[in-house]
Motif scaffolding. Structure first.
Motif, PDB file in Angstrom:
ATOM      1  N   ALA A   1     -10.268  22.382 -21.302  1.00  0.00           N
ATOM      2  CA  ALA A   1     -10.044  20.859 -21.321  1.00  0.00           C
ATOM      3  C   ALA A   1      -9.866  20.165 -19.836  1.00  0.00           C
TER       4      ALA A   1
ATOM      5  N   THR B   1     -15.557   6.907 -18.440  1.00  0.00           N
ATOM      6  CA  THR B   1     -15.282   6.439 -16.802  1.00  0.00           C
ATOM      7  C   THR B   1     -16.112   5.293 -16.404  1.00  0.00           C
TER       8      THR B   1
ATOM      9  N   TYR C   1      -7.937   8.717 -22.221  1.00  0.00           N
ATOM     10  CA  TYR C   1      -8.733   9.947 -22.510  1.00  0.00           C
ATOM     11  C   TYR C   1      -8.442  11.252 -21.870  1.00  0.00           C
ATOM     12  N   VAL C   2      -7.883  11.245 -20.620  1.00  0.00           N
ATOM     13  CA  VAL C   2      -7.433  12.380 -19.992  1.00  0.00           C
ATOM     14  C   VAL C   2      -6.446  13.203 -21.033  1.00  0.00           C
TER      15      VAL C   2
ATOM     16  N   ALA D   1      -8.109  14.412 -23.746  1.00  0.00           N
ATOM     17  CA  ALA D   1      -8.963  15.590 -23.613  1.00  0.00           C
ATOM     18  C   ALA D   1      -7.909  16.863 -23.559  1.00  0.00           C
TER      19      ALA D   1
ATOM     20  N   THR E   1     -12.171  17.898 -17.854  1.00  0.00           N
ATOM     21  CA  THR E   1     -11.659  16.540 -17.652  1.00  0.00           C
ATOM     22  C   THR E   1     -11.854  16.291 -15.873  1.00  0.00           C
TER      23      THR E   1
ATOM     24  N   LEU F   1     -14.095  13.526 -14.365  1.00  0.00           N
ATOM     25  CA  LEU F   1     -13.550  12.470 -13.585  1.00  0.00           C
ATOM     26  C   LEU F   1     -14.347  12.505 -12.297  1.00  0.00           C
TER      27      LEU F   1
ATOM     28  N   ILE G   1     -16.061  17.770 -23.212  1.00  0.00           N
ATOM     29  CA  ILE G   1     -15.027  16.917 -22.653  1.00  0.00           C
ATOM     30  C   ILE G   1     -15.434  16.230 -21.218  1.00  0.00           C
ATOM     31  N   ALA G   2     -16.343  17.062 -20.538  1.00  0.00           N
ATOM     32  CA  ALA G   2     -16.762  16.284 -19.200  1.00  0.00           C
ATOM     33  C   ALA G   2     -17.805  15.332 -19.603  1.00  0.00           C
TER      34      ALA G   2
ATOM     35  N   ILE H   1     -15.708  12.120 -20.964  1.00  0.00           N
ATOM     36  CA  ILE H   1     -14.810  11.513 -19.604  1.00  0.00           C
ATOM     37  C   ILE H   1     -15.541  10.825 -18.743  1.00  0.00           C
TER      38      ILE H   1
ATOM     39  N   TYR I   1     -10.286   5.064 -14.024  1.00  0.00           N
ATOM     40  CA  TYR I   1     -10.149   6.042 -14.954  1.00  0.00           C
ATOM     41  C   TYR I   1      -9.435   5.787 -15.980  1.00  0.00           C
TER      42      TYR I   1
END
Length: 419
Positions: A356, A40, A384-385, A388, A360, A364, A32-33, A36, A380
Motif C-alpha cells: 500500500a 490525483t 485516498y492516501v 490506500a 501510494t 502520487l 493502489i498506484a 491514486i 493530492y
C-alpha cells in the motif's frame, strides 16, 4: 509473545525471501498506484478548470437550443434559432444585465505585417463583455460596431513579432474578403474564456458580432429573411453571481424564449429545447464523467487487489509449510495459539502495508508527473492516501487469516517430526 518480537520474526521471514515477497506485493502496488494516479489527475483537472472560472464568469449563463436527447458537451447539436431581436429583448429584462450571441467566424488566415498564418476556427464573434476586464493583461474590451479585436497570448505570440495593443491584423474570410482590425486588448491567459471553448490553450481572436458575424451571415445567406441574425449559442449575464440572481435571470430568459414574442419560440418543441447553464453546472457534467472513469479504474484496481490477496494467501501457506518445525519449536517452548496466529497474521499485514505504501508513493509520483505534463495544478487526494493504507491492512488481514489460523492449529509433536 511481545509485539516487537513478532514484528522482528515477521520481518526476518519477509526479507529472507526478498524476490518472493516483492512479487507477492506487486499486485497491491499496481492496484493502489492506479487508483491514486487517476484520482490525483482527476482532482487536478477539476481544480484547473474551477480555477479558470472567475467570479465574474459565475454570473454567466451559456445557452443553446438542441434536441434534449443529444449527448455531448456544451452546444452539442445546437441550432441557430436565437435572433438579434430576441437577445435585445432578453437584455432589456429586469433580471438580466446583458445578452449577446457567440459564433465562430469562418476565416482562411490572419496576417500581421508580411506574415500570414492559417486560422480556421480561432476567430470568435461575441459581445464586448464576453472578454471581461478582469481577464485583460493589457488594453480594453472591443466595442460593438467597431473593427477591433482582443487576442489571447497564444494568438499574439504566434507571429514572429509578437502582436501588441495598437497593432493591426488583416483577416481573410472564407468567402475571400479581407478586413483590417485594430488590436485593442490582450488577455492574461491563453485558456478558453468559457465552456464553449473547452478551456483549452489555443489561439483566439475575439471580435464583435457586429460587423463580423453580420457580414458572414449576410454573405452565406443564412439570415432570418428580414435582415436579422440567428445565433446557435448565446450568453446571458445576471446582475451578480448570487445564486438567486442567476436563477432569476435563467427563469426570465426561458419564459421569454417560450413566449409568442420570441423569434426562437416558433422552433421550440419536443425535438428542440433551450438549455441555459452556468460554467459550474457544465463543470459538474465533467465531474460526473470523471467519477464514472474513476469508478472504472477502481474496479480494475479491485481485481488487481483480489489477485494480490490470493498471492499473499498462497505465499503465507507456503511459509507455514516451510516453517512447520519452527512452529513446533515455538509451541514446545510455550508459545500459545494466539502467539502463532498473531505472528503469521502480522507477516501478512506487513506485506499488505508495504504494498500500500509503495503503491501510494508510486501513484502520487505518476499523478504529479502527469499533472505537470498537461500543465495542471497538482491536487493530492489525501483521503485516498489514508484509504490506500487502510486497504493494504485489510488485504493483509483478509489474505493472511486462514494461513495464520492453520499455523496456529499445527500439532507441536507432528511439527517437530516434520522434515
Amino acid at each position: 509473545m511481545m509485539v516487537r518480537e513478532s514484528l522482528r520474526l515477521s520481518w526476518r521471514a519477509i526479507t529472507g525471501h526478498k524476490l518472493r515477497s516483492a512479487l507477492t506485493i506487486v499486485g497491491i502496488v499496481i492496484g493502489i498506484a492506479a487508483v491514486i494516479t487517476f484520482v490525483t489527475l482527476g482532482a487536478s483537472l477539476q481544480a484547473g478548470i474551477i480555477g479558470d472560472i472567475s467570479p465574474d464568469d459565475q454570473r454567466s449563463l451559456y445557452g443553446w437550443a438542441a434536441d434534449p436527447d443529444v449527448e455531448g458537451g456544451p452546444g452539442a447539436g445546437a441550432q441557430p434559432i436565437f435572433s438579434d431581436s430576441d437577445l435585445a429583448a432578453v437584455a432589456d429584462l429586469e433580471e438580466v444585465d446583458a445578452a449577446y450571441g457567440y459564433a465562430p467566424v469562418g476565416t482562411r488566415s490572419i496576417a500581421s505585417g508580411d506574415q500570414r498564418l492559417p486560422q480556421g476556427d480561432g476567430v470568435i464573434a461575441t459581445g464586448p463583455s464576453y472578454v471581461r476586464e478582469s481577464t485583460l493583461a493589457d488594453g480594453r474590451q472591443f466595442e460593438t460596431g467597431a473593427r477591433e479585436a482582443v487576442l489571447n497570448p497564444a494568438a499574439a505570440s504566434q507571429f514572429e513579432e509578437n502582436v501588441s495593443v495598437g497593432d493591426e491584423l488583416t483577416i481573410t474570410l472564407l468567402g475571400g474578403g479581407q478586413t483590417d482590425v485594430e488590436v485593442v486588448g490582450i488577455t492574461d491567459s491563453s485558456e478558453g474564456l468559457s465552456p464553449f471553448e473547452g478551456f483549452e490553450n489555443s489561439p483566439r481572436v475575439y471580435v464583435p458580432t457586429d460587423p463580423f458575424y453580420a457580414e458572414q451571415v449576410g454573405t452565406e445567406g443564412q439570415d432570418t429573411g428580414d435582415g436579422g441574425l440567428r445565433f446557435a449559442a448565446i450568453v446571458i449575464e445576471a446582475p451578480s453571481a448570487d445564486d438567486g440572481a442567476v436563477d432569476d435571470a435563467r427563469s426570465a430568459a426561458e419564459a421569454y424564449f417560450e413566449s409568442d414574442d420570441s423569434d426562437a419560440g416558433e422552433f421550440l418543441g419536443e425535438d428542440l429545447a433551450v438549455s441555459l447553464e452556468t460554467s459550474t453546472e457544465l463543470l459538474q457534467q465533467l465531474q460526473d464523467v470523471l467519477e464514472i472513469f474513476q469508478s472504472f479504474i477502481v474496479g480494475i484496481a479491485a481485481i488487481s487487489l483480489v489477485v494480490a490477496s490470493i498471492g499473499i494467501a498462497n505465499i503465507m501457506l507456503v511459509s507455514v509449510t516451510e516453517r512447520t518445525r519452527e512452529i513446533g519449536i515455538m509451541k514446545a517452548v510455550g508459545a500459545q495459539k494466539r502467539d502463532v496466529l498473531g505472528l503469521f497474521l502480522l507477516e501478512a499485514v506487513v506485506l499488505g502495508l508495504i504494498g500500500a505504501v509503495l503503491g501510494t508513493v508510486l501513484g502520487l509520483v505518476v499523478g504529479y508527473l502527469g499533472a505537470q505534463y498537461i500543465d495542471l495544478p497538482v491536487v493530492y487526494p489525501l483521503e485516498y492516501v489514508v484509504l490506500a493504507v487502510a486497504v493494504g491492512i485489510v488485504v493483509g488481514i483478509g489474505s493472511g487469516l486462514y494461513p495464520a489460523w492453520r499455523a496456529a492449529r499445527t500439532d507441536p509433536i507432528e511439527a517437530l517430526r516434520y522434515e
